[in-house]
Scaffold this motif. Structure first.
Motif, mmCIF file in Angstrom:
data_model
loop_
_atom_site.group_PDB
_atom_site.id
_atom_site.type_symbol
_atom_site.label_atom_id
_atom_site.label_comp_id
_atom_site.label_asym_id
_atom_site.label_seq_id
_atom_site.Cartn_x
_atom_site.Cartn_y
_atom_site.Cartn_z
ATOM 1 N N ARG A 79 -52.699 73.071 42.976
ATOM 2 C CA ARG A 79 -53.864 72.774 42.137
ATOM 3 C C ARG A 79 -53.498 72.708 40.651
ATOM 4 O O ARG A 79 -54.138 73.301 39.802
ATOM 5 C CB ARG A 79 -54.976 73.775 42.404
ATOM 6 C CG ARG A 79 -55.419 73.731 43.852
ATOM 7 C CD ARG A 79 -56.448 74.733 44.144
ATOM 8 N NE ARG A 79 -57.715 74.270 43.565
ATOM 9 C CZ ARG A 79 -58.866 74.856 43.768
ATOM 10 N NH1 ARG A 79 -58.922 75.907 44.530
ATOM 11 N NH2 ARG A 79 -59.956 74.389 43.212
ATOM 12 N N LEU B 237 -57.475 69.122 40.003
ATOM 13 C CA LEU B 237 -56.282 68.278 39.883
ATOM 14 C C LEU B 237 -56.320 67.412 38.626
ATOM 15 O O LEU B 237 -55.286 66.902 38.201
ATOM 16 C CB LEU B 237 -56.142 67.376 41.111
ATOM 17 C CG LEU B 237 -55.949 68.087 42.443
ATOM 18 C CD1 LEU B 237 -55.937 67.060 43.568
ATOM 19 C CD2 LEU B 237 -54.675 68.899 42.441
ATOM 20 N N TRP B 238 -57.463 67.237 38.052
ATOM 21 C CA TRP B 238 -57.623 66.355 36.899
ATOM 22 C C TRP B 238 -57.913 67.122 35.618
ATOM 23 O O TRP B 238 -57.866 66.568 34.535
ATOM 24 C CB TRP B 238 -58.749 65.346 37.175
ATOM 25 C CG TRP B 238 -58.553 64.708 38.507
ATOM 26 C CD1 TRP B 238 -59.225 64.989 39.660
ATOM 27 C CD2 TRP B 238 -57.581 63.724 38.857
ATOM 28 N NE1 TRP B 238 -58.729 64.230 40.697
ATOM 29 C CE2 TRP B 238 -57.734 63.443 40.233
ATOM 30 C CE3 TRP B 238 -56.600 63.048 38.141
ATOM 31 C CZ2 TRP B 238 -56.938 62.524 40.903
ATOM 32 C CZ3 TRP B 238 -55.823 62.135 38.807
ATOM 33 C CH2 TRP B 238 -55.991 61.871 40.169
ATOM 34 N N SER C 195 -52.779 74.558 34.373
ATOM 35 C CA SER C 195 -52.507 73.309 35.095
ATOM 36 C C SER C 195 -51.391 72.505 34.447
ATOM 37 O O SER C 195 -50.628 71.837 35.133
ATOM 38 C CB SER C 195 -53.782 72.463 35.206
ATOM 39 O OG SER C 195 -54.161 71.954 33.952
ATOM 40 N N ASN D 41 -52.242 69.906 37.415
ATOM 41 C CA ASN D 41 -52.663 68.588 36.955
ATOM 42 C C ASN D 41 -51.839 67.490 37.620
ATOM 43 O O ASN D 41 -50.631 67.382 37.400
ATOM 44 C CB ASN D 41 -52.548 68.515 35.438
ATOM 45 C CG ASN D 41 -53.198 67.286 34.891
ATOM 46 O OD1 ASN D 41 -52.584 66.223 34.898
ATOM 47 N ND2 ASN D 41 -54.429 67.415 34.440
ATOM 48 N N LEU D 42 -52.506 66.684 38.421
ATOM 49 C CA LEU D 42 -51.839 65.648 39.204
ATOM 50 C C LEU D 42 -51.275 64.516 38.346
ATOM 51 O O LEU D 42 -50.116 64.141 38.522
ATOM 52 C CB LEU D 42 -52.794 65.111 40.272
ATOM 53 C CG LEU D 42 -52.224 64.096 41.240
ATOM 54 C CD1 LEU D 42 -51.130 64.727 42.085
ATOM 55 C CD2 LEU D 42 -53.319 63.559 42.129
ATOM 56 N N HIS E 261 -56.786 58.860 35.343
ATOM 57 C CA HIS E 261 -56.827 59.370 36.713
ATOM 58 C C HIS E 261 -57.400 58.369 37.702
ATOM 59 O O HIS E 261 -57.076 58.409 38.881
ATOM 60 C CB HIS E 261 -57.582 60.709 36.789
ATOM 61 C CG HIS E 261 -59.040 60.628 36.516
ATOM 62 N ND1 HIS E 261 -59.560 60.764 35.264
ATOM 63 C CD2 HIS E 261 -60.076 60.426 37.351
ATOM 64 C CE1 HIS E 261 -60.871 60.649 35.321
ATOM 65 N NE2 HIS E 261 -61.216 60.442 36.569
ATOM 66 N N ALA F 246 -48.266 69.204 43.971
ATOM 67 C CA ALA F 246 -49.287 69.455 42.951
ATOM 68 C C ALA F 246 -50.654 69.739 43.578
ATOM 69 O O ALA F 246 -51.414 70.561 43.060
ATOM 70 C CB ALA F 246 -49.388 68.264 41.996
ATOM 71 N N ILE F 247 -50.964 69.092 44.684
ATOM 72 C CA ILE F 247 -52.284 69.259 45.302
ATOM 73 C C ILE F 247 -52.494 70.691 45.810
ATOM 74 O O ILE F 247 -53.485 71.325 45.432
ATOM 75 C CB ILE F 247 -52.516 68.193 46.393
ATOM 76 C CG1 ILE F 247 -52.687 66.828 45.731
ATOM 77 C CG2 ILE F 247 -53.723 68.538 47.249
ATOM 78 C CD1 ILE F 247 -52.702 65.657 46.687
#
Length: 169
Positions: free
Chosen positions: A72, A34-35, A41, A74-75, A13, A68-69
């Motif tokens: 929410r 996001l991570w 996610s 997983n970016l 990330h 994705a943001i």
């Protein structure tokens, strides 16, 4: 099992945060959700990433991040899945999308030969363009739905299997 496999394949990330194209999102990238990798996610990230993988536009990664943001999800996984369509896989995938569009619209398949020229692009938009765009949207939607429910199923199966193994001990 599914979580460990996905984590091993995901990009770091910190490398994603350093991408110049994603700097436009600024402090939004600091949201911990996001991570984080969990079932919710991951399935959302598969839906977002696979959808934009079939959309034939430049900056697919930025579009995947832009969706994705707020969702929410997983970016890194969303961005990585966009690379399903890379320079090696684009021709067969997009040709397949064109064939899907031809079938959906009920048109006849148009013979064409790709040329890297502006003239070819403007001429082909009127001939093969509608079938190609419809095919891409159909493939994007179907792959997104299949990815969402497929990862959800695999994740649940992995958790149930782990619980069954623990109860045997």
């Amino acid at each position: 099992m599914a979580k460990k496999t996905i984590q091993r394949l995901m990009p770091d990330h910190s490398k994603i945060k350093e991408q110049k194209a994603l700097k436009i999102f600024g402090s939004l990238l600091h949201d911990a959700n996001l991570w984080h990798l969990n079932r919710r996610s991951a399935r959302g990230a598969f839906a977002v990433g696979l959808f934009f993988a079939f959309i034939p536009v430049p900056f697919q990664m930025v579009l995947a991040a832009a969706l994705a943001i707020p969702l929410r999800v997983n970016l890194p996984l969303s961005i990585a899945l966009v690379w399903l369509t890379n320079p090696l896989t684009m021709p067969p995938i997009f040709y397949g999308a064109y064939l899907v569009g031809v079938a959906v619209l009920g048109h006849e398949q148009q013979p064409f030969q790709f040329e890297a020229s502006w003239q070819w692009l403007t001429e082909s938009i009127s001939t093969i363009g509608p079938a190609f765009i419809v095919g891409c949207l159909v493939c994007a939607t179907v792959s997104s739905i299949v990815g969402y429910f497929g990862i959800d199923y695999l994740w649940r199966r992995s958790v149930n299997k782990a619980w069954a193994e623990r109860s045997k001990k």
